[in-house]
Motif scaffolding. Structure first.
Motif, PDB file in Angstrom:
ATOM      1  N   ARG A  94       0.843  -1.197   0.000  1.00 55.56           N
ATOM      2  CA  ARG A  94       0.000   0.000   0.000  1.00 55.56           C
ATOM      3  C   ARG A  94       0.877   1.245   0.000  1.00 55.56           C
ATOM      4  O   ARG A  94       1.984   1.235   0.537  1.00 55.56           O
ATOM      5  CB  ARG A  94      -0.861   0.076   1.272  1.00 55.56           C
ATOM      6  N   SER A 378       3.449  -6.710  -5.558  1.00 55.32           N
ATOM      7  CA  SER A 378       2.967  -7.195  -6.871  1.00 55.32           C
ATOM      8  C   SER A 378       4.105  -7.749  -7.720  1.00 55.32           C
ATOM      9  O   SER A 378       3.934  -8.725  -8.447  1.00 55.32           O
ATOM     10  CB  SER A 378       2.301  -6.061  -7.648  1.00 55.32           C
ATOM     11  N   ASN A 390      -5.265  -7.980 -11.564  1.00 53.24           N
ATOM     12  CA  ASN A 390      -6.470  -7.816 -10.768  1.00 53.24           C
ATOM     13  C   ASN A 390      -6.230  -8.241  -9.323  1.00 53.24           C
ATOM     14  O   ASN A 390      -7.123  -8.764  -8.673  1.00 53.24           O
ATOM     15  CB  ASN A 390      -7.608  -8.657 -11.371  1.00 53.24           C
ATOM     16  N   SER A 392      -6.192  -8.332  -5.607  1.00 54.30           N
ATOM     17  CA  SER A 392      -7.008  -7.643  -4.614  1.00 54.30           C
ATOM     18  C   SER A 392      -6.903  -8.391  -3.293  1.00 54.30           C
ATOM     19  O   SER A 392      -6.728  -9.600  -3.266  1.00 54.30           O
ATOM     20  CB  SER A 392      -8.461  -7.612  -5.113  1.00 54.30           C
ATOM     21  N   ASP A 393      -6.997  -7.673  -2.220  1.00 54.99           N
ATOM     22  CA  ASP A 393      -6.855  -8.257  -0.884  1.00 54.99           C
ATOM     23  C   ASP A 393      -8.262  -8.395  -0.276  1.00 54.99           C
ATOM     24  O   ASP A 393      -8.765  -7.486   0.380  1.00 54.99           O
ATOM     25  CB  ASP A 393      -5.973  -7.324  -0.041  1.00 54.99           C
ATOM     26  N   ALA A 394      -8.878  -9.543  -0.512  1.00 56.19           N
ATOM     27  CA  ALA A 394     -10.281  -9.746  -0.140  1.00 56.19           C
ATOM     28  C   ALA A 394     -10.522  -9.521   1.359  1.00 56.19           C
ATOM     29  O   ALA A 394     -11.517  -8.916   1.757  1.00 56.19           O
ATOM     30  CB  ALA A 394     -10.712 -11.157  -0.533  1.00 56.19           C
ATOM     31  N   VAL A 397     -10.537  -5.787   1.982  1.00 58.92           N
ATOM     32  CA  VAL A 397     -11.729  -5.155   1.400  1.00 58.92           C
ATOM     33  C   VAL A 397     -12.959  -5.482   2.245  1.00 58.92           C
ATOM     34  O   VAL A 397     -13.786  -4.605   2.519  1.00 58.92           O
ATOM     35  CB  VAL A 397     -11.909  -5.602  -0.073  1.00 58.92           C
ATOM     36  N   ASP A 403      -7.349  -1.315  -0.427  1.00 61.64           N
ATOM     37  CA  ASP A 403      -6.798  -2.440  -1.187  1.00 61.64           C
ATOM     38  C   ASP A 403      -5.347  -2.117  -1.597  1.00 61.64           C
ATOM     39  O   ASP A 403      -4.858  -1.019  -1.346  1.00 61.64           O
ATOM     40  CB  ASP A 403      -7.683  -2.671  -2.428  1.00 61.64           C
ATOM     41  N   TYR A 404      -4.707  -3.077  -2.236  1.00 63.38           N
ATOM     42  CA  TYR A 404      -3.324  -2.876  -2.692  1.00 63.38           C
ATOM     43  C   TYR A 404      -3.182  -1.656  -3.609  1.00 63.38           C
ATOM     44  O   TYR A 404      -4.078  -1.360  -4.391  1.00 63.38           O
ATOM     45  CB  TYR A 404      -2.850  -4.092  -3.503  1.00 63.38           C
TER      46      TYR A 404
END
Ligand SMILES: *[C@@H]1O[C@H](CO)[C@@H](O)[C@H](O)[C@H]1NC(C)=O
Ligand SMILES: *[C@@H]1O[C@H](CO)[C@@H](O)[C@H](O)[C@H]1NC(C)=O
Ligand SMILES: *[C@@H]1O[C@H](CO)[C@@H](O)[C@H](O)[C@H]1NC(C)=O
Length: 563
Positions: A94, A378, A390, A392-394, A397, A403-404
């Motif tokens: 982040r 990433s 795509n 994403s850090d579920a 979230v 998110d990232y």
């Protein structure tokens, strides 16, 4: 077309890893991330100006220079201006404004916020080690300074994706007795070991009572420099790994204590620099030289064990050097300012990608495109075959956390991307309303970089001042800079007092060009305001007395998780 093929290839790799198919040879390279502390721009040999003669050059770092020679130098790698935020950003992918811009101590808690009411990384945010672990392709280990949370076991590295941890939780500690912070005037030690069979304070490594900077060989007592312990662990773990089955690849995060304060270093290194008059600078040079020596030893170990050929090694600093004289002795020449400041000397850092996995034609080159501390997550995920388009850090979230922000830079690093392709368009500079270095405050966007343009914006409650409006000389110090915070520049929202720099033409940020570029100024200011709406700004809380109770109680004078 090329992009499509890349996507296909990475999907195939992902399928292979998800089906658990055992790779005949490992499916991903080893990753060694070396994060060095408070290491100034001008502390490396390769940044010495070419117009200074060899015998006038005071800094010698042959091993780091060699790493750069056989690697790729990242010339525009940006981080946060202080430790804990910078580390929070690296670990979570982040931007600092979306994870942490405060450098509070790890003893703070705020019971009103069970997710973010702590130092460092909020619970429910995934880290790079978790992302790599989840692919099933990596075994993971963390050595050295953590500094992103200790309140519960869930905050410790061993719950954040690192199977092993040997290091300390705070910003810093004493290199000889491991003391850091106090509980009712009594010093508390900070060094922890977590392996398959043990998790707790590393009491067995405690030095004798007389061991210290002024007495490095007390009679009959143990006295080992902390950095030697950390490096020793890194080397041992590399050797053990190389001797094992190597089924999974290795991800090791080595976060050195050097060259952060206190100014402590073995006498044998200090003696090499006895001709340096300024005692702070002498210590800093000896510490940088020690750091360089241990980097050389670890690279040698990687080569001797044969791991090097299949390794991506990343080296960078967490922020710029600390330039206060009579206190520290770092040097970021020719950049302005240092640690604690958003001038380039605080946030643009030495960075290298090396290792045998780096394509041959990228070695010895200098990469000028933008990188930030957030991008490694990433980049590493892509090396493990994860589709990073795509990502994403579920978990985050689902908890309403940011998110990232991480950008996969491997196409840039490896040279797959054309020279005019940019992975990252802008760098968001973080700041805080806190007036104390280690205080809590509100999260602020303190500036923005876009290509050649950098706009700085001071905090309103600090009268828009950006501290450390000074540049040291090549061979520090040229003039006494006792309290560089007191030397500031006003960087306001008004065109007249704005700080818009062309950092390509004017890397030392001497002259604002806002008035000549009103459109760019307005555009970037509007973007800053837009980003300000997205910041993550929890109340981190106050020092929690349970931290000292645990330290004095169950841990017998050592820090550890306390809730
Ligand atoms: C977030 O963290 C809190 C505190 O540990 C936990 O109670 C909660 O279940 C987590 N939420 C998610 C979505 O993981
Ligand atoms: C874990 O660390 C302890 C303490 O140093 C040591 O005795 C033990 O052998 C280690 N275990 C493993 C599996 O390395
Ligand atoms: C990734 O996200 C984009 C939109 O952001 C979407 O168009 C695309 O289909 C997604 N790709 C995958 C593989 O999910």
């Amino acid at each position: 077309m090329a992009c499509r093929q890349l996507l296909l290839l990475s999907s195939l790799l992902l399928v292979a890893s998800l089906t658990g198919a055992k790779p005949t040879s490992r499916a991903a390279p080893h990753i060694i991330h070396i994060l060095v502390d408070d290491f100034g721009w001008n502390e490396v040999g390769y940044h010495q100006p070419s117009d200074v003669s060899a015998d006038e050059i005071e800094v010698q770092t042959p091993n780091i220079d060699a790493l750069k020679e056989e690697g790729l130098e990242l010339d525009r790698m940006y981080v946060h201006k202080i430790c804990s935020p910078s580390r929070s950003s690296v670990q979570t992918g982040r931007d600092p404004i979306h994870v942490n811009v405060q450098n509070v101590h790890p003893e703070v808690t705020n019971s009103d916020d069970p997710v973010g009411g702590f130092q460092g990384i909020p619970l429910n945010m995934s880290t790079m080690a978790e992302v790599l672990s989840d692919t099933g392709l990596y075994e993971t280990s963390f050595v050295g300074k953590w500094d992103v949370g200790m309140a519960t076991d869930m905050h410790a590295p061993y719950s954040r994706g690192y199977e092993k941890f040997f290091g300390y939780f705070h910003h810093s500690n004493d290199y000889w007795n491991f003391n850091e912070q106090k509980c009712s005037l009594k010093a508390v030690k900070d060094l922890w070991l977590h392996n398959e069979t043990f998790s707790g304070p590393a009491v067995h490594l405690e030095n004798g009572a007389h061991c210290g900077q002024d007495n490095q060989s007390p009679d009959g007592e143990r006295c080992v420099y902390e950095e030697e312990l950390l490096m020793g662990s890194v080397k041992q773990q590399l050797q053990d790994y190389a001797a094992g089955d190597q089924e999974k690849s290795l991800f090791m995060f080595w976060s050195t204590h050097l060259v952060h304060m206190p100014l402590q270093v073995p006498d044998s290194f200090l003696e090499k620099f006895s001709d340096v008059d300024d005692s702070y600078r002498r210590s800093m040079r000896a510490m940088s030289n020690y750091l360089d020596t241990e980097i050389g030893e670890v690279v040698d170990t990687l080569k001797e064990t044969g791991l090097w050929e299949d390794t991506v090694l990343v080296f960078h600093a967490d922020n710029g050097g600390e330039i206060m004289t009579q206190s520290c002795g770092g040097n970021n020449y020719p950049l302005r300012g240092g640690k604690f400041s958003n001038f380039e000397g605080g946030i643009r850092v030495n960075a290298i990608v090396s290792g045998g996995y780096l394509p041959e034609d990228r070695r010895g080159k200098v990469e000028g495109r933008l990188f930030t501390s957030a991008d490694w997550l990433s980049t590493y995920a892509s090396l493990a075959g994860v589709d990073t388009d795509n990502l994403s850090d579920a978990k985050a979230v689902a908890s309403n956390l940011p998110d990232y922000d991480s950008v996969n830079q491997w196409p840039i690093i490896s040279g797959e991307a054309e020279a005019d392709v940019v992975a990252r368009e802008e760098v968001i500079i973080g700041d805080t309303t806190s007036v104390e270095f280690n205080g809590d405050g509100d999260t602020l966007v303190g500036g923005l970089i876009r290509g050649r343009w950098k706009l700085l914006l001071g905090a309103k409650n600090k009268l828009y001042r950006i501290s450390q409006d000074v540049v040291t000389s090549v061979n520090y110090p040229s003039h006494p800079i006792i309290v560089p915070e007191a030397i500031f520049r006003t960087c306001s929202r008004k065109l007249k007092n704005a700080c818009l720099f062309d950092i390509y033409a004017d890397p030392a940020e001497t002259t604002s060009v806002a008035e000549e570029n009103e459109d760019i100024f307005n555009e970037m200011l509007a973007r800053i305001d837009e980003l300000q709406e997205t910041v993550y700004s929890p109340d981190r809380g106050k020092k929690d007395k349970r931290a000292c109770e645990a330290a004095k109680g169950e841990y017998g004078g050592w820090w550890g998780p306390f809730m």
